[in-house]
Every structure is written in C-alpha cells, then in structure tokens.
Design a protein around this motif. Structure first.
Motif, mmCIF file in Angstrom:
data_model
loop_
_atom_site.group_PDB
_atom_site.id
_atom_site.type_symbol
_atom_site.label_atom_id
_atom_site.label_comp_id
_atom_site.label_asym_id
_atom_site.label_seq_id
_atom_site.Cartn_x
_atom_site.Cartn_y
_atom_site.Cartn_z
ATOM 1 N N THR A 1 5.427 12.255 -2.813
ATOM 2 C CA THR A 1 6.056 10.941 -2.899
ATOM 3 C C THR A 1 7.229 10.831 -1.936
ATOM 4 O OG1 THR A 1 5.417 10.602 -5.203
ATOM 5 C CG2 THR A 1 7.338 9.381 -4.419
ATOM 6 N N PRO B 1 -0.093 7.861 -7.673
ATOM 7 C CA PRO B 1 -0.646 9.201 -7.934
ATOM 8 C C PRO B 1 0.308 10.104 -8.718
ATOM 9 C CG PRO B 1 -0.983 8.562 -5.637
ATOM 10 C CD PRO B 1 -0.040 7.562 -6.233
ATOM 11 N N THR C 1 0.961 3.987 -2.908
ATOM 12 C CA THR C 1 0.625 5.368 -2.555
ATOM 13 C C THR C 1 1.727 6.333 -2.991
ATOM 14 O OG1 THR C 1 -0.649 4.602 -0.647
ATOM 15 C CG2 THR C 1 0.018 6.912 -0.654
ATOM 16 N N VAL D 1 5.988 10.512 1.628
ATOM 17 C CA VAL D 1 5.490 9.163 1.919
ATOM 18 C C VAL D 1 6.653 8.206 2.175
ATOM 19 C CG1 VAL D 1 4.298 7.149 0.954
ATOM 20 C CG2 VAL D 1 3.328 9.437 0.667
ATOM 21 N N ILE E 1 0.844 -1.203 0.000
ATOM 22 C CA ILE E 1 0.000 0.000 0.000
ATOM 23 C C ILE E 1 0.877 1.250 0.000
ATOM 24 C CG2 ILE E 1 -1.616 1.368 1.384
ATOM 25 C CD1 ILE E 1 -2.924 -1.262 2.243
ATOM 26 N N LEU E 2 1.933 1.233 0.805
ATOM 27 C CA LEU E 2 2.836 2.378 0.863
ATOM 28 C C LEU E 2 3.522 2.611 -0.485
ATOM 29 C CD1 LEU E 2 4.476 1.783 4.369
ATOM 30 C CD2 LEU E 2 2.888 3.614 3.749
ATOM 31 N N SER F 1 7.231 6.740 5.933
ATOM 32 C CA SER F 1 7.058 5.288 6.060
ATOM 33 C C SER F 1 8.374 4.596 6.399
ATOM 34 C CB SER F 1 6.469 4.702 4.776
ATOM 35 O OG SER F 1 7.324 4.949 3.673
#
Length: 460
Positions: free
Chosen positions: A203, A171, A167, A206, A163-164, A210
C-alpha cells in the motif's frame, strides 16, 4: 512493525497536510492513523517492553502505563480501522452527495463503541464473534464502494485516481479482514496479523509511486506547489509573463489580419465574415489591455478579479479566436456542465488559449482536438486533449517549471506558458494535471471548485 507505524503515520500526515479541509482526505488519513496504531501496539509489546525490562527500568507504574498504551493502540486499530475505511469509501463515492446524512458517522460508530463494552473470551484480545459480525460488512461494503466508484467514473483522469486509491486500500483491507478477524475467530490462529506488514508495504509503495508519477489524493499536487512556489518567486517581475500573453494575442491579431487581407484580395470577404474577424481582433486587443492591469509589474504576484462566468461560452470564444490556427484539425466539444464558474475572465482565457495552442502545435499535420467540460460532485473539470506527438516522461516531469520549453527552435517562446497556467489555476483554488505518452497525444486536466449554490445557477 516499526516500519508499519512510521510508514502509515507519515503517509497519513502528508495526506492530511495536502488538503485538510477535504472530507475524503481526512478519512483516508484516519485509515493510516488507525492502521498505524496496530503497529504501535506491536512495537510496545515486542520492542519497548522487552527493552525496558532488560535494562532493569521496568517499574510497576511504567509497566501499567505501557500495557494501557498497548491496549488502547490495539483497540484503535481493531475497531477504528474498519470504521474509518467504510467512512472513507462512503464519502469518496460519487453518489455521496445524494444520500449524505449528518447522523451516518454516528450510527456507524455505534458497533465499534459497543465492542468496548463486551468482555472477550479468555486468551482473546477482542470479542471476535461480535466484532466479526460488524467488521465483515464494513470492510466488504467499503471495497464494493471503491470498486463501484471506479466503474462509475467517466472522466479518464479521475478514473485513474480512483483506480490508484482502490488498489492501495482494497487488497490490504481484505487481507486484514481474514488475518486479524475471521481466521482468529473461527480457527484460533492469532499471529497471522503479522503478515499484514507485507500488504501494508504494498500500500505504501502504491501511494509513494503514484504520488511522484501521477497523484494520490492530491499528494503530488502539494509537492509540485512547493517547488513551483519556490521557482516562481525567482521571477522578480511579471514582465516576462506579460510578454508571453501579449505575444499570443499579437499572433492572433496578425493571423486574422492576414486572413482578412487574403479574403479581400480574392473577393471573398463578406460583411458577416468581416464583422466576425474584426470582433476577434477587438477581443484580442481588449485581452492585452486587461492583462496589463492584471499583472503587477514590480512583483511576481498575479491579481485575480473573480466574476461569474459561463465556462462553455468562454471556451467557445477561445476556440473561435484560434480558428486560423486550426487548419487540418477537427475540433470536438463535449459539454455536460451547465452551471457557472467563479473565475478571472482574462486570465482564464489566457490559460485555455495557451493550452489549446500547445495542443495545436503538437499536431502540425492535423489531427483531433477534443475539448470537454464536465463536473464531479465538487469540481468543474475541463479537459483539452490532442492526438499529436505526445511527450516523454522526462519532459512531462518538467512541463510546469518556469523557463522550461520543448520548443527551443521557435522564436518568441519563453517557456512560461504552462508555469503561468499552473499558477493561475492554483490561484483559482483548482488543480492542473497533464497525462501524455510519446506517440499517443496529450491530455490536460484542469479542475475548478464549484461555486456556492446561490452562484451556481444555470446560465442557459
């Protein structure tokens, strides 16, 4: 655009240094490098050339060199970014091993190379119509593959990782498809690519967030390795770790001894139960003997003796050895991997019993202990999950630090259990991660590399 250049190339370098042998890591690093090349092209055009011109240092030769560097950087971004993104999405897909082909990267490279042979229309930096014809499916298919990888993943820890990744990448690439390709091609608006910096900043955010809180393509593991290697080297002897191992096994021997005594006094001790309990005691004493010879007493180094083991059988032995500590706890097992594992039997038993001991101690009033052994295309995944007290985020950040413990009120606790487990899993070329929330329990994930095909034969 200098931020884009520095940010993406730094991220790409960090990811590459984390695990250079991993194919998906090399491709996601390539995305960062090709995307950063667009920033380099903009920096040359917007900053370097005007700066050199204002200082009166722009010779014809330097001007030609800078223009060539700008053009090459621009092409690397325009043609390389969609290609590297699709290749990453392909190798990152759980289905990649089923349809892996050595010629696939070369076939997919053909449209980008052909783009270099076409002459763009006057005023256009690239032949937009042709490029859009292959860039659009490359990016769309890549996004679909990333989303499909999330939906196909059944392991909760690995799903969060996917998911990370999705994500961080999807996009930005979708936005880039419109601003850098489709809108210039069909509407003649060329400067919208500058807004890509906003999504690129998202980006990078994230990835960084993370990496510190969870893990992004192994980046957090690399940071933890450096810190752990440094702190473990402060332990000048293996004596403390050995004491910790002996303490656990002596506790098992005592528990089973008391159980045998109580059953004998109550007249409940059958020959079968006696045999089982004695076997557990003998295994615990043998484990102490093995651990003494595994840890070198005068250094911090741990010696591994790898052999082919059955992880399910080994896990069942660990569960049986801890039976007296499981009062009020229901144990559920889910085993979907039927192959073998190359591991040090003694150390792996110590790691798994340590992790399960922590899980049982987190459920003093009973609960559910779930043990699962599954597989991905390259890894064997072991999960130990409890529904006990859980941990705060501050505790979670330090659980692998030597001598750190959340059980300070208990005797014979040295705070070495999880740091030892982490080090042993790392020596097996594996990874260990913990996910926990206060009041929601704790999940420990250990991943080990699959052995070669000639060793990985089914044991049952």
């Amino acid at each position: 655009m200098l931020f884009v250049l520095i940010g993406l190339w730094t991220i790409g370098l960090l990811l590459l240094l984390t695990d250079p042998r991993r194919l998906s890591t090399r491709w996601i690093s390539s995305i960062a490098f090709t995307g950063g090349s667009g920033g380099l092209s903009a920096v040359i055009a917007d900053d370097v050339l005007p700066y050199v011109r204002e200082r009166g240092s722009l010779t014809e030769e330097l001007h030609t060199t800078l223009l060539a560097a700008e053009l090459v950087s621009s092409y690397v971004c325009y043609y390389g970014l969609p290609y590297t993104f699709l290749m990453f999405a392909i190798v990152y897909s759980p289905s990649y091993t089923h349809w892996r082909r050595g010629w696939l990267p070369w076939v997919l490279l053909t449209p980008p190379l052909a783009s270099l042979l076409l002459v763009p229309k006057p005023g256009d930096p690239i032949p937009y119509l042709y490029v859009c014809a292959w860039v659009t499916p490359y990016i769309v298919i890549g996004i679909v593959l990333l989303i499909a990888a999330v939906l196909q993943e059944r392991n909760s820890f690995l799903r969060r990782s996917r998911i990370l990744v999705a994500t961080a990448a999807a996009p930005t690439l979708l936005f880039t498809l419109f601003t850098s390709y489709l809108i210039p091609a069909f509407f003649g608006i060329y400067e919208l690519w500058r807004y890509n910096a906003v999504l690129i900043a998202f980006t990078i955010a994230v990835i960084l967030i993370s990496s510190f809180r969870y893990s992004f393509m192994g980046l957090q593991i690399s940071i933890q390795n450096q810190r752990l290697d440094y702190t473990l080297r402060a332990i000048t002897s293996g004596t403390s770790i050995l004491n910790h191992a002996i303490k656990n096994d002596v506790g098992k021997i005592r528990l089973f001894g008391e159980k045998m005594k109580a059953d004998a006094e109550d007249g409940l001790l059958t020959p079968e139960e006696l045999t089982r309990d004695v076997e557990v005691i003998l295994k615990a004493s043998q484990h102490i003997y093995d651990m003494i010879y595994r840890i070198q007493g005068q250094t911090q180094e741990v010696e591994l003796r790898l052999e082919k083991v059955d992880p399910i059988q080994l896990m069942q032995e660990c569960i049986e050895m801890m039976a007296p500590e499981q009062q009020g706890v229901t144990v559920q097992t889910h085993y979907t991997y039927n192959g073998s594992l190359l591991a040090d039997r003694a150390h792996l038993i110590e790691v798994w019993t340590n992790v399960m001991t922590n899980a049982l101690e987190a459920m003093p009033s009973g609960g559910m202990l779930t043990v699962a052994i599954s597989e991905t295309k390259r890894k064997i995944v072991v999960e130990v999950k409890d529904n006990g007290e859980g941990m705060e985020q501050q505790q979670l950040k330090r659980v692998f630090d030597p001598f750190y413990t959340t059980k300070s009120g208990r005797r014979m606790n040295f705070g070495l259990g999880l740091s030892y487990c982490y080090a042993i899993v790392q020596k097996h070329k594996g990874t260990m991660n913990i996910h926990s929330k206060r009041g929601e329990g704790t999940s420990v994930f250990m991943q080990f590399p699959k052995p070669p095909r000639d060793v990985q034969s089914t044991l049952r």
